[in-house]
Design an enzyme around this catalytic site. Structure first.
Site, PDB file in Angstrom:
ATOM      1  N   THR A 136      32.692  29.509  13.945  1.00 42.83           N
ATOM      2  CA  THR A 136      34.055  28.580  13.669  1.00 42.83           C
ATOM      3  C   THR A 136      34.976  29.076  12.705  1.00 42.83           C
ATOM      4  O   THR A 136      34.341  29.986  11.820  1.00 42.83           O
ATOM      5  CB  THR A 136      33.384  26.967  13.406  1.00 42.83           C
ATOM      6  OG1 THR A 136      32.427  26.937  12.465  1.00 42.83           O
ATOM      7  CG2 THR A 136      32.676  26.881  14.630  1.00 42.83           C
ATOM      8  N   ASP A 137      35.977  28.115  12.160  1.00 44.46           N
ATOM      9  CA  ASP A 137      36.288  28.554  10.698  1.00 44.46           C
ATOM     10  C   ASP A 137      35.545  28.713   9.961  1.00 44.46           C
ATOM     11  O   ASP A 137      35.210  29.051   8.494  1.00 44.46           O
ATOM     12  CB  ASP A 137      37.655  27.689  10.918  1.00 44.46           C
ATOM     13  CG  ASP A 137      38.944  27.894  11.340  1.00 44.46           C
ATOM     14  OD1 ASP A 137      37.978  29.368  11.827  1.00 44.46           O
ATOM     15  OD2 ASP A 137      39.630  27.192  11.954  1.00 44.46           O
ATOM     16  N   CYS A 138      34.838  27.549   9.992  1.00 42.40           N
ATOM     17  CA  CYS A 138      33.172  27.732   8.727  1.00 42.40           C
ATOM     18  C   CYS A 138      32.221  28.033   8.818  1.00 42.40           C
ATOM     19  O   CYS A 138      31.632  28.584   7.791  1.00 42.40           O
ATOM     20  CB  CYS A 138      33.468  25.812   8.153  1.00 42.40           C
ATOM     21  SG  CYS A 138      33.196  25.566   9.541  1.00 42.40           S
ATOM     22  N   TYR A 139      32.030  28.337  10.378  1.00 40.79           N
ATOM     23  CA  TYR A 139      30.723  29.297  10.353  1.00 40.79           C
ATOM     24  C   TYR A 139      31.037  30.584  11.263  1.00 40.79           C
ATOM     25  O   TYR A 139      31.025  30.622  12.539  1.00 40.79           O
ATOM     26  CB  TYR A 139      29.579  27.898  11.157  1.00 40.79           C
ATOM     27  CG  TYR A 139      29.456  27.579  10.383  1.00 40.79           C
ATOM     28  CD1 TYR A 139      27.513  27.919   9.538  1.00 40.79           C
ATOM     29  CD2 TYR A 139      29.461  25.618  10.205  1.00 40.79           C
ATOM     30  CE1 TYR A 139      27.819  27.031   8.583  1.00 40.79           C
ATOM     31  CE2 TYR A 139      29.265  25.215   9.489  1.00 40.79           C
ATOM     32  CZ  TYR A 139      28.163  25.798   8.667  1.00 40.79           C
ATOM     33  OH  TYR A 139      27.453  24.667   8.361  1.00 40.79           O
ATOM     34  N   PRO A 140      32.004  31.984  10.661  1.00 46.52           N
ATOM     35  CA  PRO A 140      32.671  32.708  11.383  1.00 46.52           C
ATOM     36  C   PRO A 140      31.314  33.753  12.257  1.00 46.52           C
ATOM     37  O   PRO A 140      31.662  34.266  13.253  1.00 46.52           O
ATOM     38  CB  PRO A 140      33.481  33.499  10.676  1.00 46.52           C
ATOM     39  CG  PRO A 140      32.960  33.211   9.040  1.00 46.52           C
ATOM     40  CD  PRO A 140      31.914  32.203   9.343  1.00 46.52           C
TER      41      PRO A 140
END
Ligand code: SF4
Ligand code: SF4
Lengths: 396, 133
Positions: A136-140
Site C-alpha cells: 500500500t502507499d503507507c506499507y509498500p
C-alpha cells in the site's frame, strides 16, 4: 468461619499463610475432618498439565523498514492469522504447515504445528518468519523472509480461549478397528480407555460452582503468572448425576486464560502430536483456591473417588454426536489402571500428566508460601451450573 | 553360529497353536524363548533366539501361519528429558515395557520387556521414544 481475600493476603505477605496442594488437602480433610481442615488451611493449590486445544498466542512482530502490512504470515512454515492489523498475528496451537501430509498416509504424524512454534519461541529458539503482502502507499513492502526470537518482537502473550476443562470424557472404542483420536490411539473392542484430567488435583473439579475462580483470578500459566480472562468457549458447567440422583461431581466448565509469554517456560508449554488426529499444545495451569469458608473447603476436599468421568464411545457415539454415555467411572477407578465397561475389564491410561500436575501444584504452593504470589478476588464471577447454559448444535 | 534374535507378533487366532513345537520338530531349530507375552484370545508377542540350519524355512513357516516376523536389531530408548509422563503409551505398549507406577503415576520404561513394536514411537505426543540402532 469466613475468611476474606484481604485476610488471606495479609497472611501470605507476613509469611503465615497455610498453603496445601489439593492432594494434601484431601488427605488432611480425611484425617482431621472438614471443619478443622477449613480452619487450618488458607489456600489450596491445584494443577493440571495436559493437551489443551483452543490455545494460541498473539504476537506483535514489530515494523520493518520500509513498512509492511503483513497479509499472510508463516512461522516455521505454520500459517499464523494476520487479519488483525499490520504486524499483529495470532498463532493457533492446532495449525499445521500447508504442505503437511495430514492424514494422506493414515494415521498422519502431525509432527509440527502451532503449539510447537510457541514452544520454540518460549525456548528462545530462532523461528523463521515469512510474510507476503499486496503493498500500500503507507506499507509498500511486499515480501519478507527473516528470523525472529521471542526477545526480538514487541509483545507476545498467550491467549487460550478454552483451557483447563473441568472434566473430560473417558474415551473408549466399541468398534472393530483401531481409531486415532485427540484422546490418543484407541484399540478396538474396548482395548483401552483414555482419560484426561488430573482428578483431585484438577483446578475446576475443585470449584464446581465457580465460587472463587473468576475473571481476573491470578494463576500459574505455562510456568509463569497468568490470569483468567473470561469463561472459556463451550463453558457449560453442570453437576453430573447418576440415574439414582447421586452427585457425581462437576463437568463442562472451561476457562479462557491470558499471560505474558516472555516469562513462561518451555517446560510447561509443549507442542504435541496426536497420530491420525493433528497437532496440539500441552499447557501447564495451576489455580489457587482461597479457603474462604467451609463450603469452599468441602469442594476443595473432593477426592478421586467423589469425582467421575463419563465413558464415551469414540468409534460411533462421539463422531455422530449421539447423546448419552456408557456410564460413569470415578477417578479413583481410572487411576487404578482398570475400569469395567459393558461388563468387560478395560485397561486405562491418562493423557494428562499426574506427576506434572503435582509439580505445578507444588510450585504454586511455594510461590504463595514465599509471599510472591497474592490471591486476587475475581472482578466478576463466571457462569455456574445454576445458570444452566446448554450447548447449541450447529445445523448443516 | 550366533543365534538369530527375532520378534514374533501374532493375532488371537495363533495364540493357541503349537508354533514353537513345529519350529523345533519340523525345522530342527534350537529355540530359546527370551520373553513371551501370550494370552488366550489376545494378541501375543514373543522374542526368540534361534539357531539351526533351517532358520529361513522356519521363518517362512511362521509367516505362512500369519505371524509377523522381524529381526531384532534395534533398541528402543526413552528421552527422559522429553517425556512428560503423560501415560498415553501405557495402555498401548503390548508388553508393559512402558508402565505406570502407582500411586505416584510416574511412567517407567523397562527396555528388557520391549519387543520393538514401534507403537510408542507412533503415539507418543512429544516423540520421547526413539530407535537406537
Ligand atoms: S507417551 Fe511419551 S511422553 Fe507420555 S509417558 Fe509415554 S513416553 Fe512419556
Ligand atoms: S516399542 Fe514401545 S510400545 Fe513396543 S514394546 Fe517397546 S516400549 Fe512397548
Amino acid at each position: 468461619m469466613e475468611k476474606s481475600y484481604a485476610e488471606i493476603n495479609a497472611k501470605i505477605k507476613s509469611g503465615k499463610a497455610v498453603v496445601l496442594t489439593a492432594d494434601d488437602f484431601v488427605s488432611l480433610a480425611e484425617e482431621k475432618g472438614l471443619a478443622a481442615a477449613a480452619r487450618q488451611v488458607d489456600v489450596v493449590t491445584t494443577g493440571t498439565f495436559a493437551p489443551m486445544c483452543s490455545s494460541g498466542a498473539f504476537l506483535n512482530l514489530g515494523h520493518t523498514a520500509p513498512r509492511m502490512r503483513m497479509q499472510k504470515v508463516w512461522l516455521n512454515g505454520v500459517p499464523a492469522y494476520a487479519g488483525i492489523a499490520a504486524v499483529d498475528v495470532y498463532i493457533g496451537a492446532t495449525e499445521v504447515p500447508e504442505d503437511d501430509p495430514l492424514n494422506t498416509n493414515y494415521p498422519g504424524e502431525f509432527r509440527y504445528g502451532g503449539g510447537h512454534v510457541i514452544e520454540d519461541l518460549v525456548a528462545r529458539r530462532p523461528v523463521r518468519l515469512e510474510a507476503v503482502s499486496y503493498g500500500t502507499d503507507c506499507y509498500p513492502r511486499k515480501e519478507l523472509d527473516t528470523t525472529i526470537t521471542l526477545d526480538d518482537i514487541n509483545e507476545a502473550f498467550l491467549f487460550n480461549p478454552r483451557n483447563a476443562y473441568q472434566n473430560y470424557n473417558c474415551a473408549v472404542n466399541l468398534g472393530s478397528r483401531t481409531i486415532y483420536t485427540y484422546m490418543g490411539m484407541l484399540k478396538p473392542n474396548l482395548g483401552n480407555a483414555h482419560y484426561s484430567t488430573s482428578g483431585q488435583l484438577s483446578p475446576l473439579l475443585k470449584d464446581p460452582h465457580f465460587k472463587t475462580i473468576g475473571i481476573g483470578t491470578r494463576i500459574f500459566l505455562g510456568g509463569g503468572v497468568g490470569y483468567v480472562a473470561w469463561h472459556g468457549t463451550q463453558h457449560f458447567p453442570s453437576i453430573q448425576k447418576s440415574p439414582d440422583g447421586r452427585d457425581l461431581g462437576p463437568a463442562g466448565g472451561t476457562l479462557a486464560v491470558i499471560g505474558d509469554l516472555k516469562q513462561m517456560s518451555p517446560k510447561w508449554l509443549k507442542g504435541v502430536s496426536f497420530a491420525g488426529y493433528g497437532a496440539s499444545f500441552a499447557v501447564g495451569i495451576g489455580i489457587p483456591i482461597p479457603i474462604l469458608n467451609e463450603e469452599i473447603a468441602l469442594y476443595a476436599a473432593a477426592a478421586d473417588r467423589d469425582l467421575y468421568a463419563p465413558v464415551v464411545d469414540y468409534s460411533e457415539a462421539y463422531p455422530s454426536r449421539t447423546p448419552g454415555n456408557l456410564g460413569y467411572v470415578s477417578y479413583a477407578e481410572l487411576k487404578s489402571g482398570k475400569i469395567t465397561v459393558n461388563g468387560r475389564e478395560v485397561p486405562t491410561a491418562p493423557l494428562s500428566s499426574y506427576p506434572k500436575a503435582r509439580e505445578i501444584a507444588g510450585i504454586l504452593k511455594q510461590w504463595v508460601t514465599e509471599g510472591k504470589f497474592l490471591l486476587t478476588e475475581p472482578v466478576q464471577l463466571l457462569p455456574s451450573p445454576a445458570d444452566g447454559i446448554a450447548a447449541k448444535a450447529l445445523k448443516g | 553360529m550366533a543365534p538369530k534374535k527375532i520378534v514374533l507378533r501374532f493375532g488371537p487366532d495363533i495364540s493357541d497353536k503349537p508354533i514353537i513345537y513345529r519350529l523345533v520338530k519340523d525345522y530342527d531349530l534350537v529355540v530359546n524363548i527370551v520373553k513371551a507375552n501370550v494370552n488366550p484370545q489376545k494378541e501375543g508377542t514373543m522374542v526368540l533366539e534361534i539357531t539351526g540350519g533351517q532358520v529361513e524355512g522356519g521363518m517362512n513357516y511362521l509367516r505362512d501361519q500369519g505371524v509377523q516376523v522381524q529381526a531384532l536389531t534395534q533398541d528402543i530408548a526413552r528421552d527422559e528429558e522429553k517425556c512428560i509422563m503423560c501415560g498415553a503409551c501405557t495402555a498401548i505398549c503390548p508388553t508393559g515395557a512402558l508402565y505406570m507406577e502407582r500411586p505416584s503415576m510416574e511412567v517407567r520404561f523397562d527396555g528388557d520387556n520391549c519387543v520393538v513394536c514401534h507403537l510408542c514411537l507412533k503415539i507418543c505426543p512429544v516423540k520421547a521414544m526413539e530407535v537406537r540402532i
